[in-house]
Design a protein around this motif. Structure first.
Motif, PDB file in Angstrom:
ATOM      1  N   SER A   1       7.783   3.533   9.527  1.00 49.00           N
ATOM      2  CA  SER A   1       6.870   3.227   8.589  1.00 49.00           C
ATOM      3  C   SER A   1       5.903   4.097   8.028  1.00 49.00           C
ATOM      4  O   SER A   1       5.712   4.080   6.749  1.00 49.00           O
ATOM      5  N   GLN A   2       5.819   5.202   8.585  1.00 44.45           N
ATOM      6  CA  GLN A   2       4.997   6.329   8.244  1.00 44.45           C
ATOM      7  C   GLN A   2       5.684   7.026   7.177  1.00 44.45           C
ATOM      8  O   GLN A   2       5.276   7.430   6.017  1.00 44.45           O
ATOM      9  N   ILE A   3       7.068   7.375   7.543  1.00 44.99           N
ATOM     10  CA  ILE A   3       7.945   8.237   6.657  1.00 44.99           C
ATOM     11  C   ILE A   3       8.237   7.514   5.284  1.00 44.99           C
ATOM     12  O   ILE A   3       8.072   7.942   4.275  1.00 44.99           O
ATOM     13  N   GLN A   4       8.410   6.132   5.707  1.00 49.73           N
ATOM     14  CA  GLN A   4       8.699   5.228   4.318  1.00 49.73           C
ATOM     15  C   GLN A   4       7.519   5.207   3.352  1.00 49.73           C
ATOM     16  O   GLN A   4       7.736   5.302   2.183  1.00 49.73           O
ATOM     17  N   ARG A   5       6.213   5.239   3.844  1.00 48.17           N
ATOM     18  CA  ARG A   5       5.235   5.341   2.864  1.00 48.17           C
ATOM     19  C   ARG A   5       5.072   6.678   2.144  1.00 48.17           C
ATOM     20  O   ARG A   5       4.837   6.562   0.975  1.00 48.17           O
ATOM     21  N   LYS A   6       5.561   7.684   2.615  1.00 53.10           N
ATOM     22  CA  LYS A   6       5.663   9.182   1.863  1.00 53.10           C
ATOM     23  C   LYS A   6       6.731   8.942   1.159  1.00 53.10           C
ATOM     24  O   LYS A   6       6.584   9.541  -0.205  1.00 53.10           O
ATOM     25  N   LEU A   7       7.960   8.252   1.357  1.00 52.65           N
ATOM     26  CA  LEU A   7       9.064   8.597   0.530  1.00 52.65           C
ATOM     27  C   LEU A   7       8.811   7.491  -0.656  1.00 52.65           C
ATOM     28  O   LEU A   7       9.101   7.738  -1.873  1.00 52.65           O
ATOM     29  N   ILE A   8       8.172   6.149  -0.480  1.00 52.46           N
ATOM     30  CA  ILE A   8       8.018   5.384  -1.498  1.00 52.46           C
ATOM     31  C   ILE A   8       7.179   6.135  -2.622  1.00 52.46           C
ATOM     32  O   ILE A   8       7.085   5.634  -3.979  1.00 52.46           O
ATOM     33  N   GLU A   9       6.072   6.552  -2.143  1.00 54.22           N
ATOM     34  CA  GLU A   9       5.162   7.256  -3.059  1.00 54.22           C
ATOM     35  C   GLU A   9       5.657   8.212  -3.916  1.00 54.22           C
ATOM     36  O   GLU A   9       5.657   8.124  -5.095  1.00 54.22           O
ATOM     37  N   SER A  10       6.597   9.118  -3.410  1.00 53.41           N
ATOM     38  CA  SER A  10       7.485  10.404  -3.931  1.00 53.41           C
ATOM     39  C   SER A  10       8.255   9.648  -4.856  1.00 53.41           C
ATOM     40  O   SER A  10       8.086   9.952  -6.001  1.00 53.41           O
ATOM     41  N   ALA A  11       8.814   8.418  -4.414  1.00 54.63           N
ATOM     42  CA  ALA A  11       9.772   7.922  -5.342  1.00 54.63           C
ATOM     43  C   ALA A  11       9.077   7.400  -6.669  1.00 54.63           C
ATOM     44  O   ALA A  11       9.648   7.496  -7.810  1.00 54.63           O
ATOM     45  N   PHE A  12       8.041   6.748  -6.574  1.00 54.56           N
ATOM     46  CA  PHE A  12       7.353   6.101  -7.390  1.00 54.56           C
ATOM     47  C   PHE A  12       6.762   7.153  -8.542  1.00 54.56           C
ATOM     48  O   PHE A  12       6.949   6.938  -9.751  1.00 54.56           O
TER      49      PHE A  12
ATOM     50  N   THR B   1       2.999  -2.809  -0.026  1.00 51.77           N
ATOM     51  CA  THR B   1       1.477  -2.990   0.080  1.00 51.77           C
ATOM     52  C   THR B   1       0.627  -1.626  -0.075  1.00 51.77           C
ATOM     53  O   THR B   1      -0.008  -1.449  -0.993  1.00 51.77           O
ATOM     54  N   TYR B   2       1.141  -0.708   0.509  1.00 45.90           N
ATOM     55  CA  TYR B   2       0.521   0.546   0.521  1.00 45.90           C
ATOM     56  C   TYR B   2       0.720   1.134  -0.789  1.00 45.90           C
ATOM     57  O   TYR B   2      -0.271   1.774  -1.479  1.00 45.90           O
TER      58      TYR B   2
ATOM     59  N   TYR C   1      -1.367   2.677  -6.274  1.00 43.76           N
ATOM     60  CA  TYR C   1      -0.981   2.738  -7.542  1.00 43.76           C
ATOM     61  C   TYR C   1      -1.036   1.356  -8.268  1.00 43.76           C
ATOM     62  O   TYR C   1       0.022   0.530  -8.336  1.00 43.76           O
ATOM     63  N   PRO C   2      -2.189   1.171  -8.980  1.00 44.53           N
ATOM     64  CA  PRO C   2      -2.365   0.160 -10.015  1.00 44.53           C
ATOM     65  C   PRO C   2      -1.521  -0.332 -11.067  1.00 44.53           C
ATOM     66  O   PRO C   2      -1.290  -1.363 -11.279  1.00 44.53           O
ATOM     67  N   ASN C   3      -0.560   0.737 -11.455  1.00 41.52           N
ATOM     68  CA  ASN C   3       0.251   0.652 -12.460  1.00 41.52           C
ATOM     69  C   ASN C   3       1.887   0.270 -11.678  1.00 41.52           C
ATOM     70  O   ASN C   3       2.718   0.433 -12.390  1.00 41.52           O
ATOM     71  N   ALA C   4       1.833   0.079 -10.511  1.00 39.22           N
ATOM     72  CA  ALA C   4       2.961  -0.499  -9.765  1.00 39.22           C
ATOM     73  C   ALA C   4       2.828  -1.948  -9.836  1.00 39.22           C
ATOM     74  O   ALA C   4       2.052  -2.721  -9.364  1.00 39.22           O
TER      75      ALA C   4
END
Ligand SMILES: C[S@@+](CC[C@H](N)C(=O)[O-])C[C@H]1O[C@@H](n2cnc3c(N)ncnc32)[C@H](O)[C@@H]1O
Length: 336
Positions: free
Chosen positions: A238-249, A275-276, A281-284
């Motif tokens: 879940s920690q890795i996924q947070r970093k990946l989703i932010e990078s992807a976005f 949710t993270y 990112y309010p534009n997500a």
């Protein structure tokens, strides 16, 4: 003189008198898994093991990038394949009378004329809806099931970057891209977490099929079915996924769309990660997902085990494991 004894009386704690013996309860990994799944899927515990004990139907996706799909279909039928069309996706069939092993040894498979892929995985690329001319990032792409599908859906006319961070898996990805006739695709070996900085605001579409604890693929009748599963793994991913989703976005163009998917059912790896992103990112924006009635699914959940998630995650979906579709989670995210 009396000799001093070395013996010391044990000190009695005032708490040790009349203390009832603690009853120790031992939970097996299976007990823990079953309880978690029952509370995530809101099902009685007795239904969990049978739910995760269903044999997956063999599913194939005919590949238009390698010859005429009608010809491929006819040659499979001539060989005795009993094909059942999937109502929501063209070129996609259950093979009712053959297992994966058998179909993977056919000449048509060797020639890349069809791909063997679970329907849940097929759904992720369908929902991303890749189009000709688009720039697409497949951030965690190996072994390439979805890369080949994205290329097929866009008639090989999208510009795809297919990335993975593991060298051995990138080698398989390269082979698959070649075997299934994918063009306009650059395969890269890189940490997905770095993409946001390396390629900001660059892609029309991004697929983040994230590494995860893999609960959706657990088959309880297999040997030691929970050997790769643990709560520590869930927390770590879940920690890795947070970093990946932010990078992807961050790599996504404004007006672009991404799919976040996992083959696990854990809220912390799914709704928690989405949710993270939404809070940072309010534009997500989360997009509503319309599914064919045959797809057994639940809406995303807004609270679980003391954690609360963003109300928008109700628009995300969790595929309930079945013989037709493995357990899966999908969120469709739009960047304003
Ligand atoms: C669920 S699998 C991807 C399956 C693939 N999308 C498909 O459909 O064939 C997740 C992949 O993420 C890769 N991975 C793990 N951590 C990564 C990272 N930090 N950056 C990029 N890829 C990563 C793993 O090597 C693994 O191949």
């Amino acid at each position: 003189m009396r000799k001093r004894s070395n013996y010391k009386q044990p000190r009695k704690s005032k708490h040790s008198y009349n203390k009832p013996k603690e009853k120790k309860e031992f939970y097996t990994k299976e007990n823990i898994f079953v309880s978690r799944m029952a509370s995530i899927l809101l099902l009685p515990k007795a239904e969990i093991v049978p739910l995760f004990s269903q044999r997956a139907k063999t599913t194939i996706r005919l590949n238009p990038l390698k010859g005429d799909v009608k010809k491929t279909k006819n040659s499979l039928i001539r060989k005795g394949y009993d094909l059942e069309q999937i109502p929501w996706e063209e070129n996609t069939y259950f093979v009712l009378n053959k297992d994966k092993n058998e179909v993977s040894q056919s000449r048509e498979y060797e020639e890349g004329k069809f791909y063997i892929q679970n329907l849940s995985s097929i759904l992720a690329s369908v929902l991303l809806n890749p189009q000709e001319g688009e720039k697409i990032l497949d951030m965690c792409a190996a072994p390439g099931s979805k890369t080949t599908h994205l290329a097929a859906l866009a008639n090989n006319k999208a510009e795809i970057i297919a990335n993975d961070s593991e060298i051995s898996r990138v080698n398989s990805l390269n082979r698959v891209v070649d075997q299934f006739g994918v063009k306009n695709c650059k395969v890269t070996l890189s940490d997905g977490e770095d993409f946001g900085k390396k390629y900001p605001v660059s892609f029309d579409k991004v697929l983040l099929d994230a590494p995860c604890s893999g609960e959706g693929m657990i088959y309880m009748r297999g040997p030691k079915p929970l050997r790769f599963w643990s709560i520590q793994k869930v927390n770590r991913y879940s920690q890795i996924q947070r970093k990946l989703i932010e990078s992807a976005f961050l790599t996504l163009k404004h007006g672009g769309t991404m799919i976040y998917s996992t083959c696990t059912l854990e809220p912390e790896e799914n709704e928690g990660v989405v949710t993270y992103l939404l809070e940072k990112y309010p534009n997500a924006r989360i997009e509503e997902i319309d599914l064919h009635p045959s797809i057994k699914h639940e809406k995303g959940i807004t609270k679980w085990s003391g954690n609360k998630y963003h109300p928008e995650v109700k628009k995300t979906i969790r595929i309930i494991p079945s013989s037709e579709m493995m357990g899966f989670y999908i969120a469709k995210i739009f960047k304003e």
